[in-house]
Design an enzyme around this catalytic site. Structure first.
Site, mmCIF file in Angstrom:
data_model
loop_
_atom_site.group_PDB
_atom_site.id
_atom_site.type_symbol
_atom_site.label_atom_id
_atom_site.label_comp_id
_atom_site.label_asym_id
_atom_site.label_seq_id
_atom_site.Cartn_x
_atom_site.Cartn_y
_atom_site.Cartn_z
ATOM 1 C CB ILE A 62 -0.965 0.006 1.210
ATOM 2 C CG1 ILE A 62 -1.870 -1.230 1.180
ATOM 3 C CG2 ILE A 62 -1.801 1.282 1.243
ATOM 4 C CD1 ILE A 62 -2.702 -1.436 2.435
ATOM 5 C CB CYS A 63 2.310 3.094 2.849
ATOM 6 S SG CYS A 63 0.705 3.244 3.663
#
Length: 217
Positions: free
Chosen positions: A118-119
């Site tokens: 995700i990040c």
């Protein structure tokens, strides 16, 4: 696909900038791709390696009031440095962070963070699409599962992002053991965080400094 090869494709400290993303307690609590202490060790090693080579390092968290502060093993490496706290999940949509990266004038963008899928993936894919030379440090990152971490890596590779580990990065920045400018600092990072390699190095130093006994003859 454009293949990454040739001497010019290797990373250079004078052209690199590091962004460390969301190494926070909330993310660590659901880290299941790695043993958590290894990610803490490797993240600290990455931060210290960047400092040893004078590579600009941007630290950023997401909603730290709820997710917790970045690990002290990282922030202690850069005492007094401002941490950019975001609301954007995708760091590359956060203007203060991107402006801080651009202000360095570097184009080899190094990223590590939690969580990989995700990040890390979102900013890496976006930055690569905007022409940045992006490398992700996989062992200073981690995902919510082994599958999540590995699929995130596959997705980034498909987008043209380079993958490395922190010790490979340190070696690439050093390039030649005859280059003594940062040698003392990087050997100290290896000693602190290099696992079996650090123990072997200390053993080597012990042997080199052990007097040879007189012969019994």
């Amino acid at each position: 696909m454009t293949f990454r090869n040739g001497l010019a494709s290797l990373l250079r400290p004078e052209d690199s900038v590091l962004v460390m993303i969301d190494h926070q307690p909330y993310q660590l609590a659901n880290l299941n791709s790695h043993e958590p202490t290894m990610v803490i060790n490797n993240s600290a090693a990455l931060a210290k390696t960047a400092k040893a080579f004078n590579v600009p390092t941007i630290l950023t968290s997401v909603v730290a009031a709820q997710g917790g502060n970045i690990f002290p093993q990282i922030t202690d490496v850069f005492p007094g440095q401002e941490i950019i706290d975001r609301t954007f999940i995708n760091t590359w949509e956060d203007k203060p962070t991107v402006d801080a990266v651009k202000a360095t004038g570097r184009k080899q963008l190094i990223i590590a963070g939690l969580w990989t899928e995700i990040c890390v993936a979102m900013p890496a894919i976006q930055a690569a699409g905007e022409g940045w030379d992006v490398t992700v440090i996989t062992d200073a990152s981690g995902g919510t599962s082994v599958e999540a971490h590995e699929v995130g890596i596959q997705r980034m590779i498909a987008a043209g992002v380079n993958m490395m580990t922190w010790m490979a990065l340190a070696s690439e920045w050093q390039r030649d053991w005859a280059r003594a400018e940062h040698l003392v600092e990087i050997l100290e990072v290896m000693r602190q965080h290099g696992g079996g390699s650090s123990i072997a190095y200390m053993w080597e130093q012990q042997l080199l400094n052990t007097p040879v006994p007189d012969s019994a003859g």
